[in-house]
Write a protein that holds these residues in place. Structure first.
Motif, mmCIF file in Angstrom:
data_model
loop_
_atom_site.group_PDB
_atom_site.id
_atom_site.type_symbol
_atom_site.label_atom_id
_atom_site.label_comp_id
_atom_site.label_asym_id
_atom_site.label_seq_id
_atom_site.Cartn_x
_atom_site.Cartn_y
_atom_site.Cartn_z
ATOM 1 N N GLY A 14 0.851 -1.174 0.000
ATOM 2 C CA GLY A 14 0.000 0.000 0.000
ATOM 3 C C GLY A 14 0.889 1.227 0.000
ATOM 4 N N PRO A 15 0.346 2.382 0.385
ATOM 5 C CA PRO A 15 1.170 3.602 0.409
ATOM 6 C C PRO A 15 2.188 3.573 1.538
ATOM 7 N N ASN A 16 3.281 4.315 1.359
ATOM 8 C CA ASN A 16 4.223 4.493 2.454
ATOM 9 C C ASN A 16 4.204 5.953 2.890
ATOM 10 N N SER A 17 5.052 6.290 3.824
ATOM 11 C CA SER A 17 5.066 7.643 4.389
ATOM 12 C C SER A 17 5.245 8.691 3.285
ATOM 13 N N THR A 18 4.474 9.774 3.375
ATOM 14 C CA THR A 18 4.576 10.810 2.342
ATOM 15 C C THR A 18 5.959 11.444 2.322
ATOM 16 N N ALA A 19 6.621 11.502 3.464
ATOM 17 C CA ALA A 19 7.967 12.085 3.507
ATOM 18 C C ALA A 19 8.969 11.251 2.727
ATOM 19 N N TRP A 20 8.624 10.022 2.429
ATOM 20 C CA TRP A 20 9.550 9.146 1.708
ATOM 21 C C TRP A 20 9.467 9.335 0.199
ATOM 22 N N GLU A 21 8.370 9.887 -0.288
ATOM 23 C CA GLU A 21 8.191 10.001 -1.734
ATOM 24 C C GLU A 21 9.323 10.762 -2.421
ATOM 25 N N PRO A 22 9.839 11.862 -1.847
ATOM 26 C CA PRO A 22 10.961 12.545 -2.511
ATOM 27 C C PRO A 22 12.225 11.684 -2.602
ATOM 28 N N VAL A 23 12.394 10.764 -1.647
ATOM 29 C CA VAL A 23 13.564 9.882 -1.697
ATOM 30 C C VAL A 23 13.472 8.976 -2.919
ATOM 31 N N ASP A 24 12.311 8.340 -3.100
ATOM 32 C CA ASP A 24 12.132 7.489 -4.280
ATOM 33 C C ASP A 24 12.222 8.295 -5.571
ATOM 34 N N ALA A 25 11.803 9.561 -5.508
ATOM 35 C CA ALA A 25 11.742 10.377 -6.723
ATOM 36 C C ALA A 25 13.112 10.710 -7.294
ATOM 37 N N VAL A 26 14.189 10.551 -6.524
ATOM 38 C CA VAL A 26 15.507 10.887 -7.065
ATOM 39 C C VAL A 26 15.875 9.993 -8.244
ATOM 40 N N PHE A 27 15.245 8.816 -8.343
ATOM 41 C CA PHE A 27 15.558 7.893 -9.437
ATOM 42 C C PHE A 27 14.743 8.176 -10.705
ATOM 43 N N GLU A 28 13.634 8.883 -10.566
ATOM 44 C CA GLU A 28 12.678 8.992 -11.665
ATOM 45 C C GLU A 28 13.271 9.505 -12.973
ATOM 46 N N PRO A 29 14.182 10.486 -12.963
ATOM 47 C CA PRO A 29 14.701 10.959 -14.256
ATOM 48 C C PRO A 29 15.467 9.899 -15.046
ATOM 49 N N TYR A 30 15.850 8.833 -14.401
ATOM 50 C CA TYR A 30 16.698 7.828 -15.052
ATOM 51 C C TYR A 30 15.940 6.558 -15.452
ATOM 52 N N LEU A 31 14.675 6.460 -15.060
ATOM 53 C CA LEU A 31 13.964 5.200 -15.248
ATOM 54 C C LEU A 31 13.213 5.172 -16.567
ATOM 55 N N PRO A 32 13.401 4.131 -17.365
ATOM 56 C CA PRO A 32 12.614 3.965 -18.586
ATOM 57 C C PRO A 32 11.178 3.606 -18.238
ATOM 58 N N PRO A 33 10.250 3.749 -19.192
ATOM 59 C CA PRO A 33 8.836 3.511 -18.891
ATOM 60 C C PRO A 33 8.548 2.116 -18.342
ATOM 61 N N GLY A 34 9.329 1.130 -18.758
ATOM 62 C CA GLY A 34 9.048 -0.232 -18.343
ATOM 63 C C GLY A 34 9.556 -0.597 -16.977
ATOM 64 N N MET A 35 10.143 0.345 -16.261
ATOM 65 C CA MET A 35 10.729 0.026 -14.961
ATOM 66 C C MET A 35 10.252 1.026 -13.925
ATOM 67 N N ARG A 36 9.434 0.552 -12.990
ATOM 68 C CA ARG A 36 8.936 1.400 -11.922
ATOM 69 C C ARG A 36 9.056 0.642 -10.614
ATOM 70 N N ASP A 37 9.183 1.382 -9.543
ATOM 71 C CA ASP A 37 9.264 0.777 -8.218
ATOM 72 C C ASP A 37 7.942 0.087 -7.908
ATOM 73 N N ALA A 38 8.015 -1.185 -7.520
ATOM 74 C CA ALA A 38 6.798 -1.953 -7.265
ATOM 75 C C ALA A 38 5.951 -1.362 -6.148
ATOM 76 N N ARG A 39 6.567 -0.567 -5.262
ATOM 77 C CA ARG A 39 5.784 0.048 -4.196
ATOM 78 C C ARG A 39 4.874 1.143 -4.722
ATOM 79 N N THR A 40 5.256 1.736 -5.846
ATOM 80 C CA THR A 40 4.495 2.879 -6.334
ATOM 81 C C THR A 40 3.850 2.609 -7.683
ATOM 82 N N THR A 41 4.061 1.424 -8.254
ATOM 83 C CA THR A 41 3.464 1.097 -9.536
ATOM 84 C C THR A 41 1.941 1.090 -9.433
#
Length: 304
Positions: free
Chosen positions: A176-203
């Motif tokens: 399910g969802p995790n702490s909102t304060a954690w979302e920016p931590v996961d977001a540091v990877f977003e510029p590098y991820l191709p469309p076919g690869m997403r974190d299973a926690r947020t997919t």
């Protein structure tokens, strides 16, 4: 005695996987081989860096499905055996426990752990999307943190249902969802991820994995009855930013690091470290980490 069966072709050059983002877009290698190769790379340290996440989730999943002595259980995507070993212990010598995973190194680790604990299990390499197991042969099928990795979740659930006897039970765990304060931590990877690869926690925040009802609908569409959900929270904590980094490299998130060009990884890590420190203010214990909501979705095979 634990027995393992290895029956999958393994990539000849796993190091090459970290250099080609196209692998995650489906135009070079089959998705199943990509996932198997990734989890082979993390198998030695997976669930071995002092972070409590997979074990408490597996323990709750087994509690929810309530295996009984003498029952036959199949754990799909068993990994190193977090749920499988608990299931084997619960059903005892008069029961049967089978584990299946796509990554050969995970299979080897699960078999070794079962042998060390004196548990009788059969553990083999196989595809969770379409497991090669005997139909109508199990009282319980479980899958802990697996379903969101699969390209066709409903088709996989139907295949798992075929493994069950009439009235057999299924139990799956998803994030399910995790702490909102954690979302920016996961977001540091977003510029590098191709469309076919997403974190299973947020997919799939807007799809089936975005809500309890969405996951329940998957099971209903696959033909299960008496579908319901239990929800729990796991507090995930790290000693410091280095501990977080070791953990990410020991899980499927390692694949995200491998998408970041080597020359930029230090900067990404530094950015994440600053954001990690912000999570202390949200956590009552003032430690780095997040509170992860986990759903446990259960159902029963209809009589046929």
């Amino acid at each position: 005695m634990a027995r393992q069966t290895l029956s999958i072709m393994r990539p000849k050059n796993r190091q090459a996987l970290s250099r080609f983002p196209a692998l995650w877009n489906g135009d070079v290698m089959d998705q199943r081989e990509r996932i198997a190769a990734l989890f082979d790379r993390v198998a030695d340290t997976y669930d071995r860096v002092g972070v409590d996440l997979f074990q408490p989730i597996a323990a709750r999943l087994v509690t929810e499905v309530a295996p009984r002595v003498g029952e036959r259980v199949a754990d799909i995507g068993c990994g190193r055996g977090a749920a499988l070993l608990r299931l084997a212990s619960a059903v005892g010598p008069s029961g049967a426990a089978v584990g299946l995973d796509l990554a050969p190194q995970m299979v080897a680790a699960a078999a070794a752990s079962a042998a060390q604990e004196g548990l009788s299990v059969e553990v083999m390499v196989g595809d969770a999307q379409d497991p090669d197991l005997p139909t109508e042969s199990f009282d319980i099928v479980t899958a802990s943190l697996v379903l969101f990795f699969l390209p066709e979740p409903v088709a996989a659930l139907r295949a798992w249902g075929e493994l069950l006897v009439n009235g057999g039970r299924i139990a799956v765990s998803t994030f399910g969802p995790n702490s909102t304060a954690w979302e920016p931590v996961d977001a540091v990877f977003e510029p590098y991820l191709p469309p076919g690869m997403r974190d299973a926690r947020t997919t799939g925040k807007q799809g089936p994995f975005g809500s309890d009802a969405g996951v329940e609908r998957l099971l209903v569409d696959a033909g299960f009855a008496d579908v319901c959900t239990a929800v729990g929270t796991v507090s995930v904590r790290f000693d410091d930013a280095d501990h977080w980094h070791r953990w990410t490299m020991s899980t499927g998130q390692r694949g995200m690091w491998e998408m970041v060009p080597e020359a930029e990884r230090a900067a990404v890590r530094a950015s994440a470290s600053r954001l990690l420190d912000n999570t202390r203010r949200q956590n009552a214990d003032h430690r780095i980490g997040f509170d992860q909501s986990v759903r446990y979705t259960l159902g029963r095979r209809r009589n046929r």
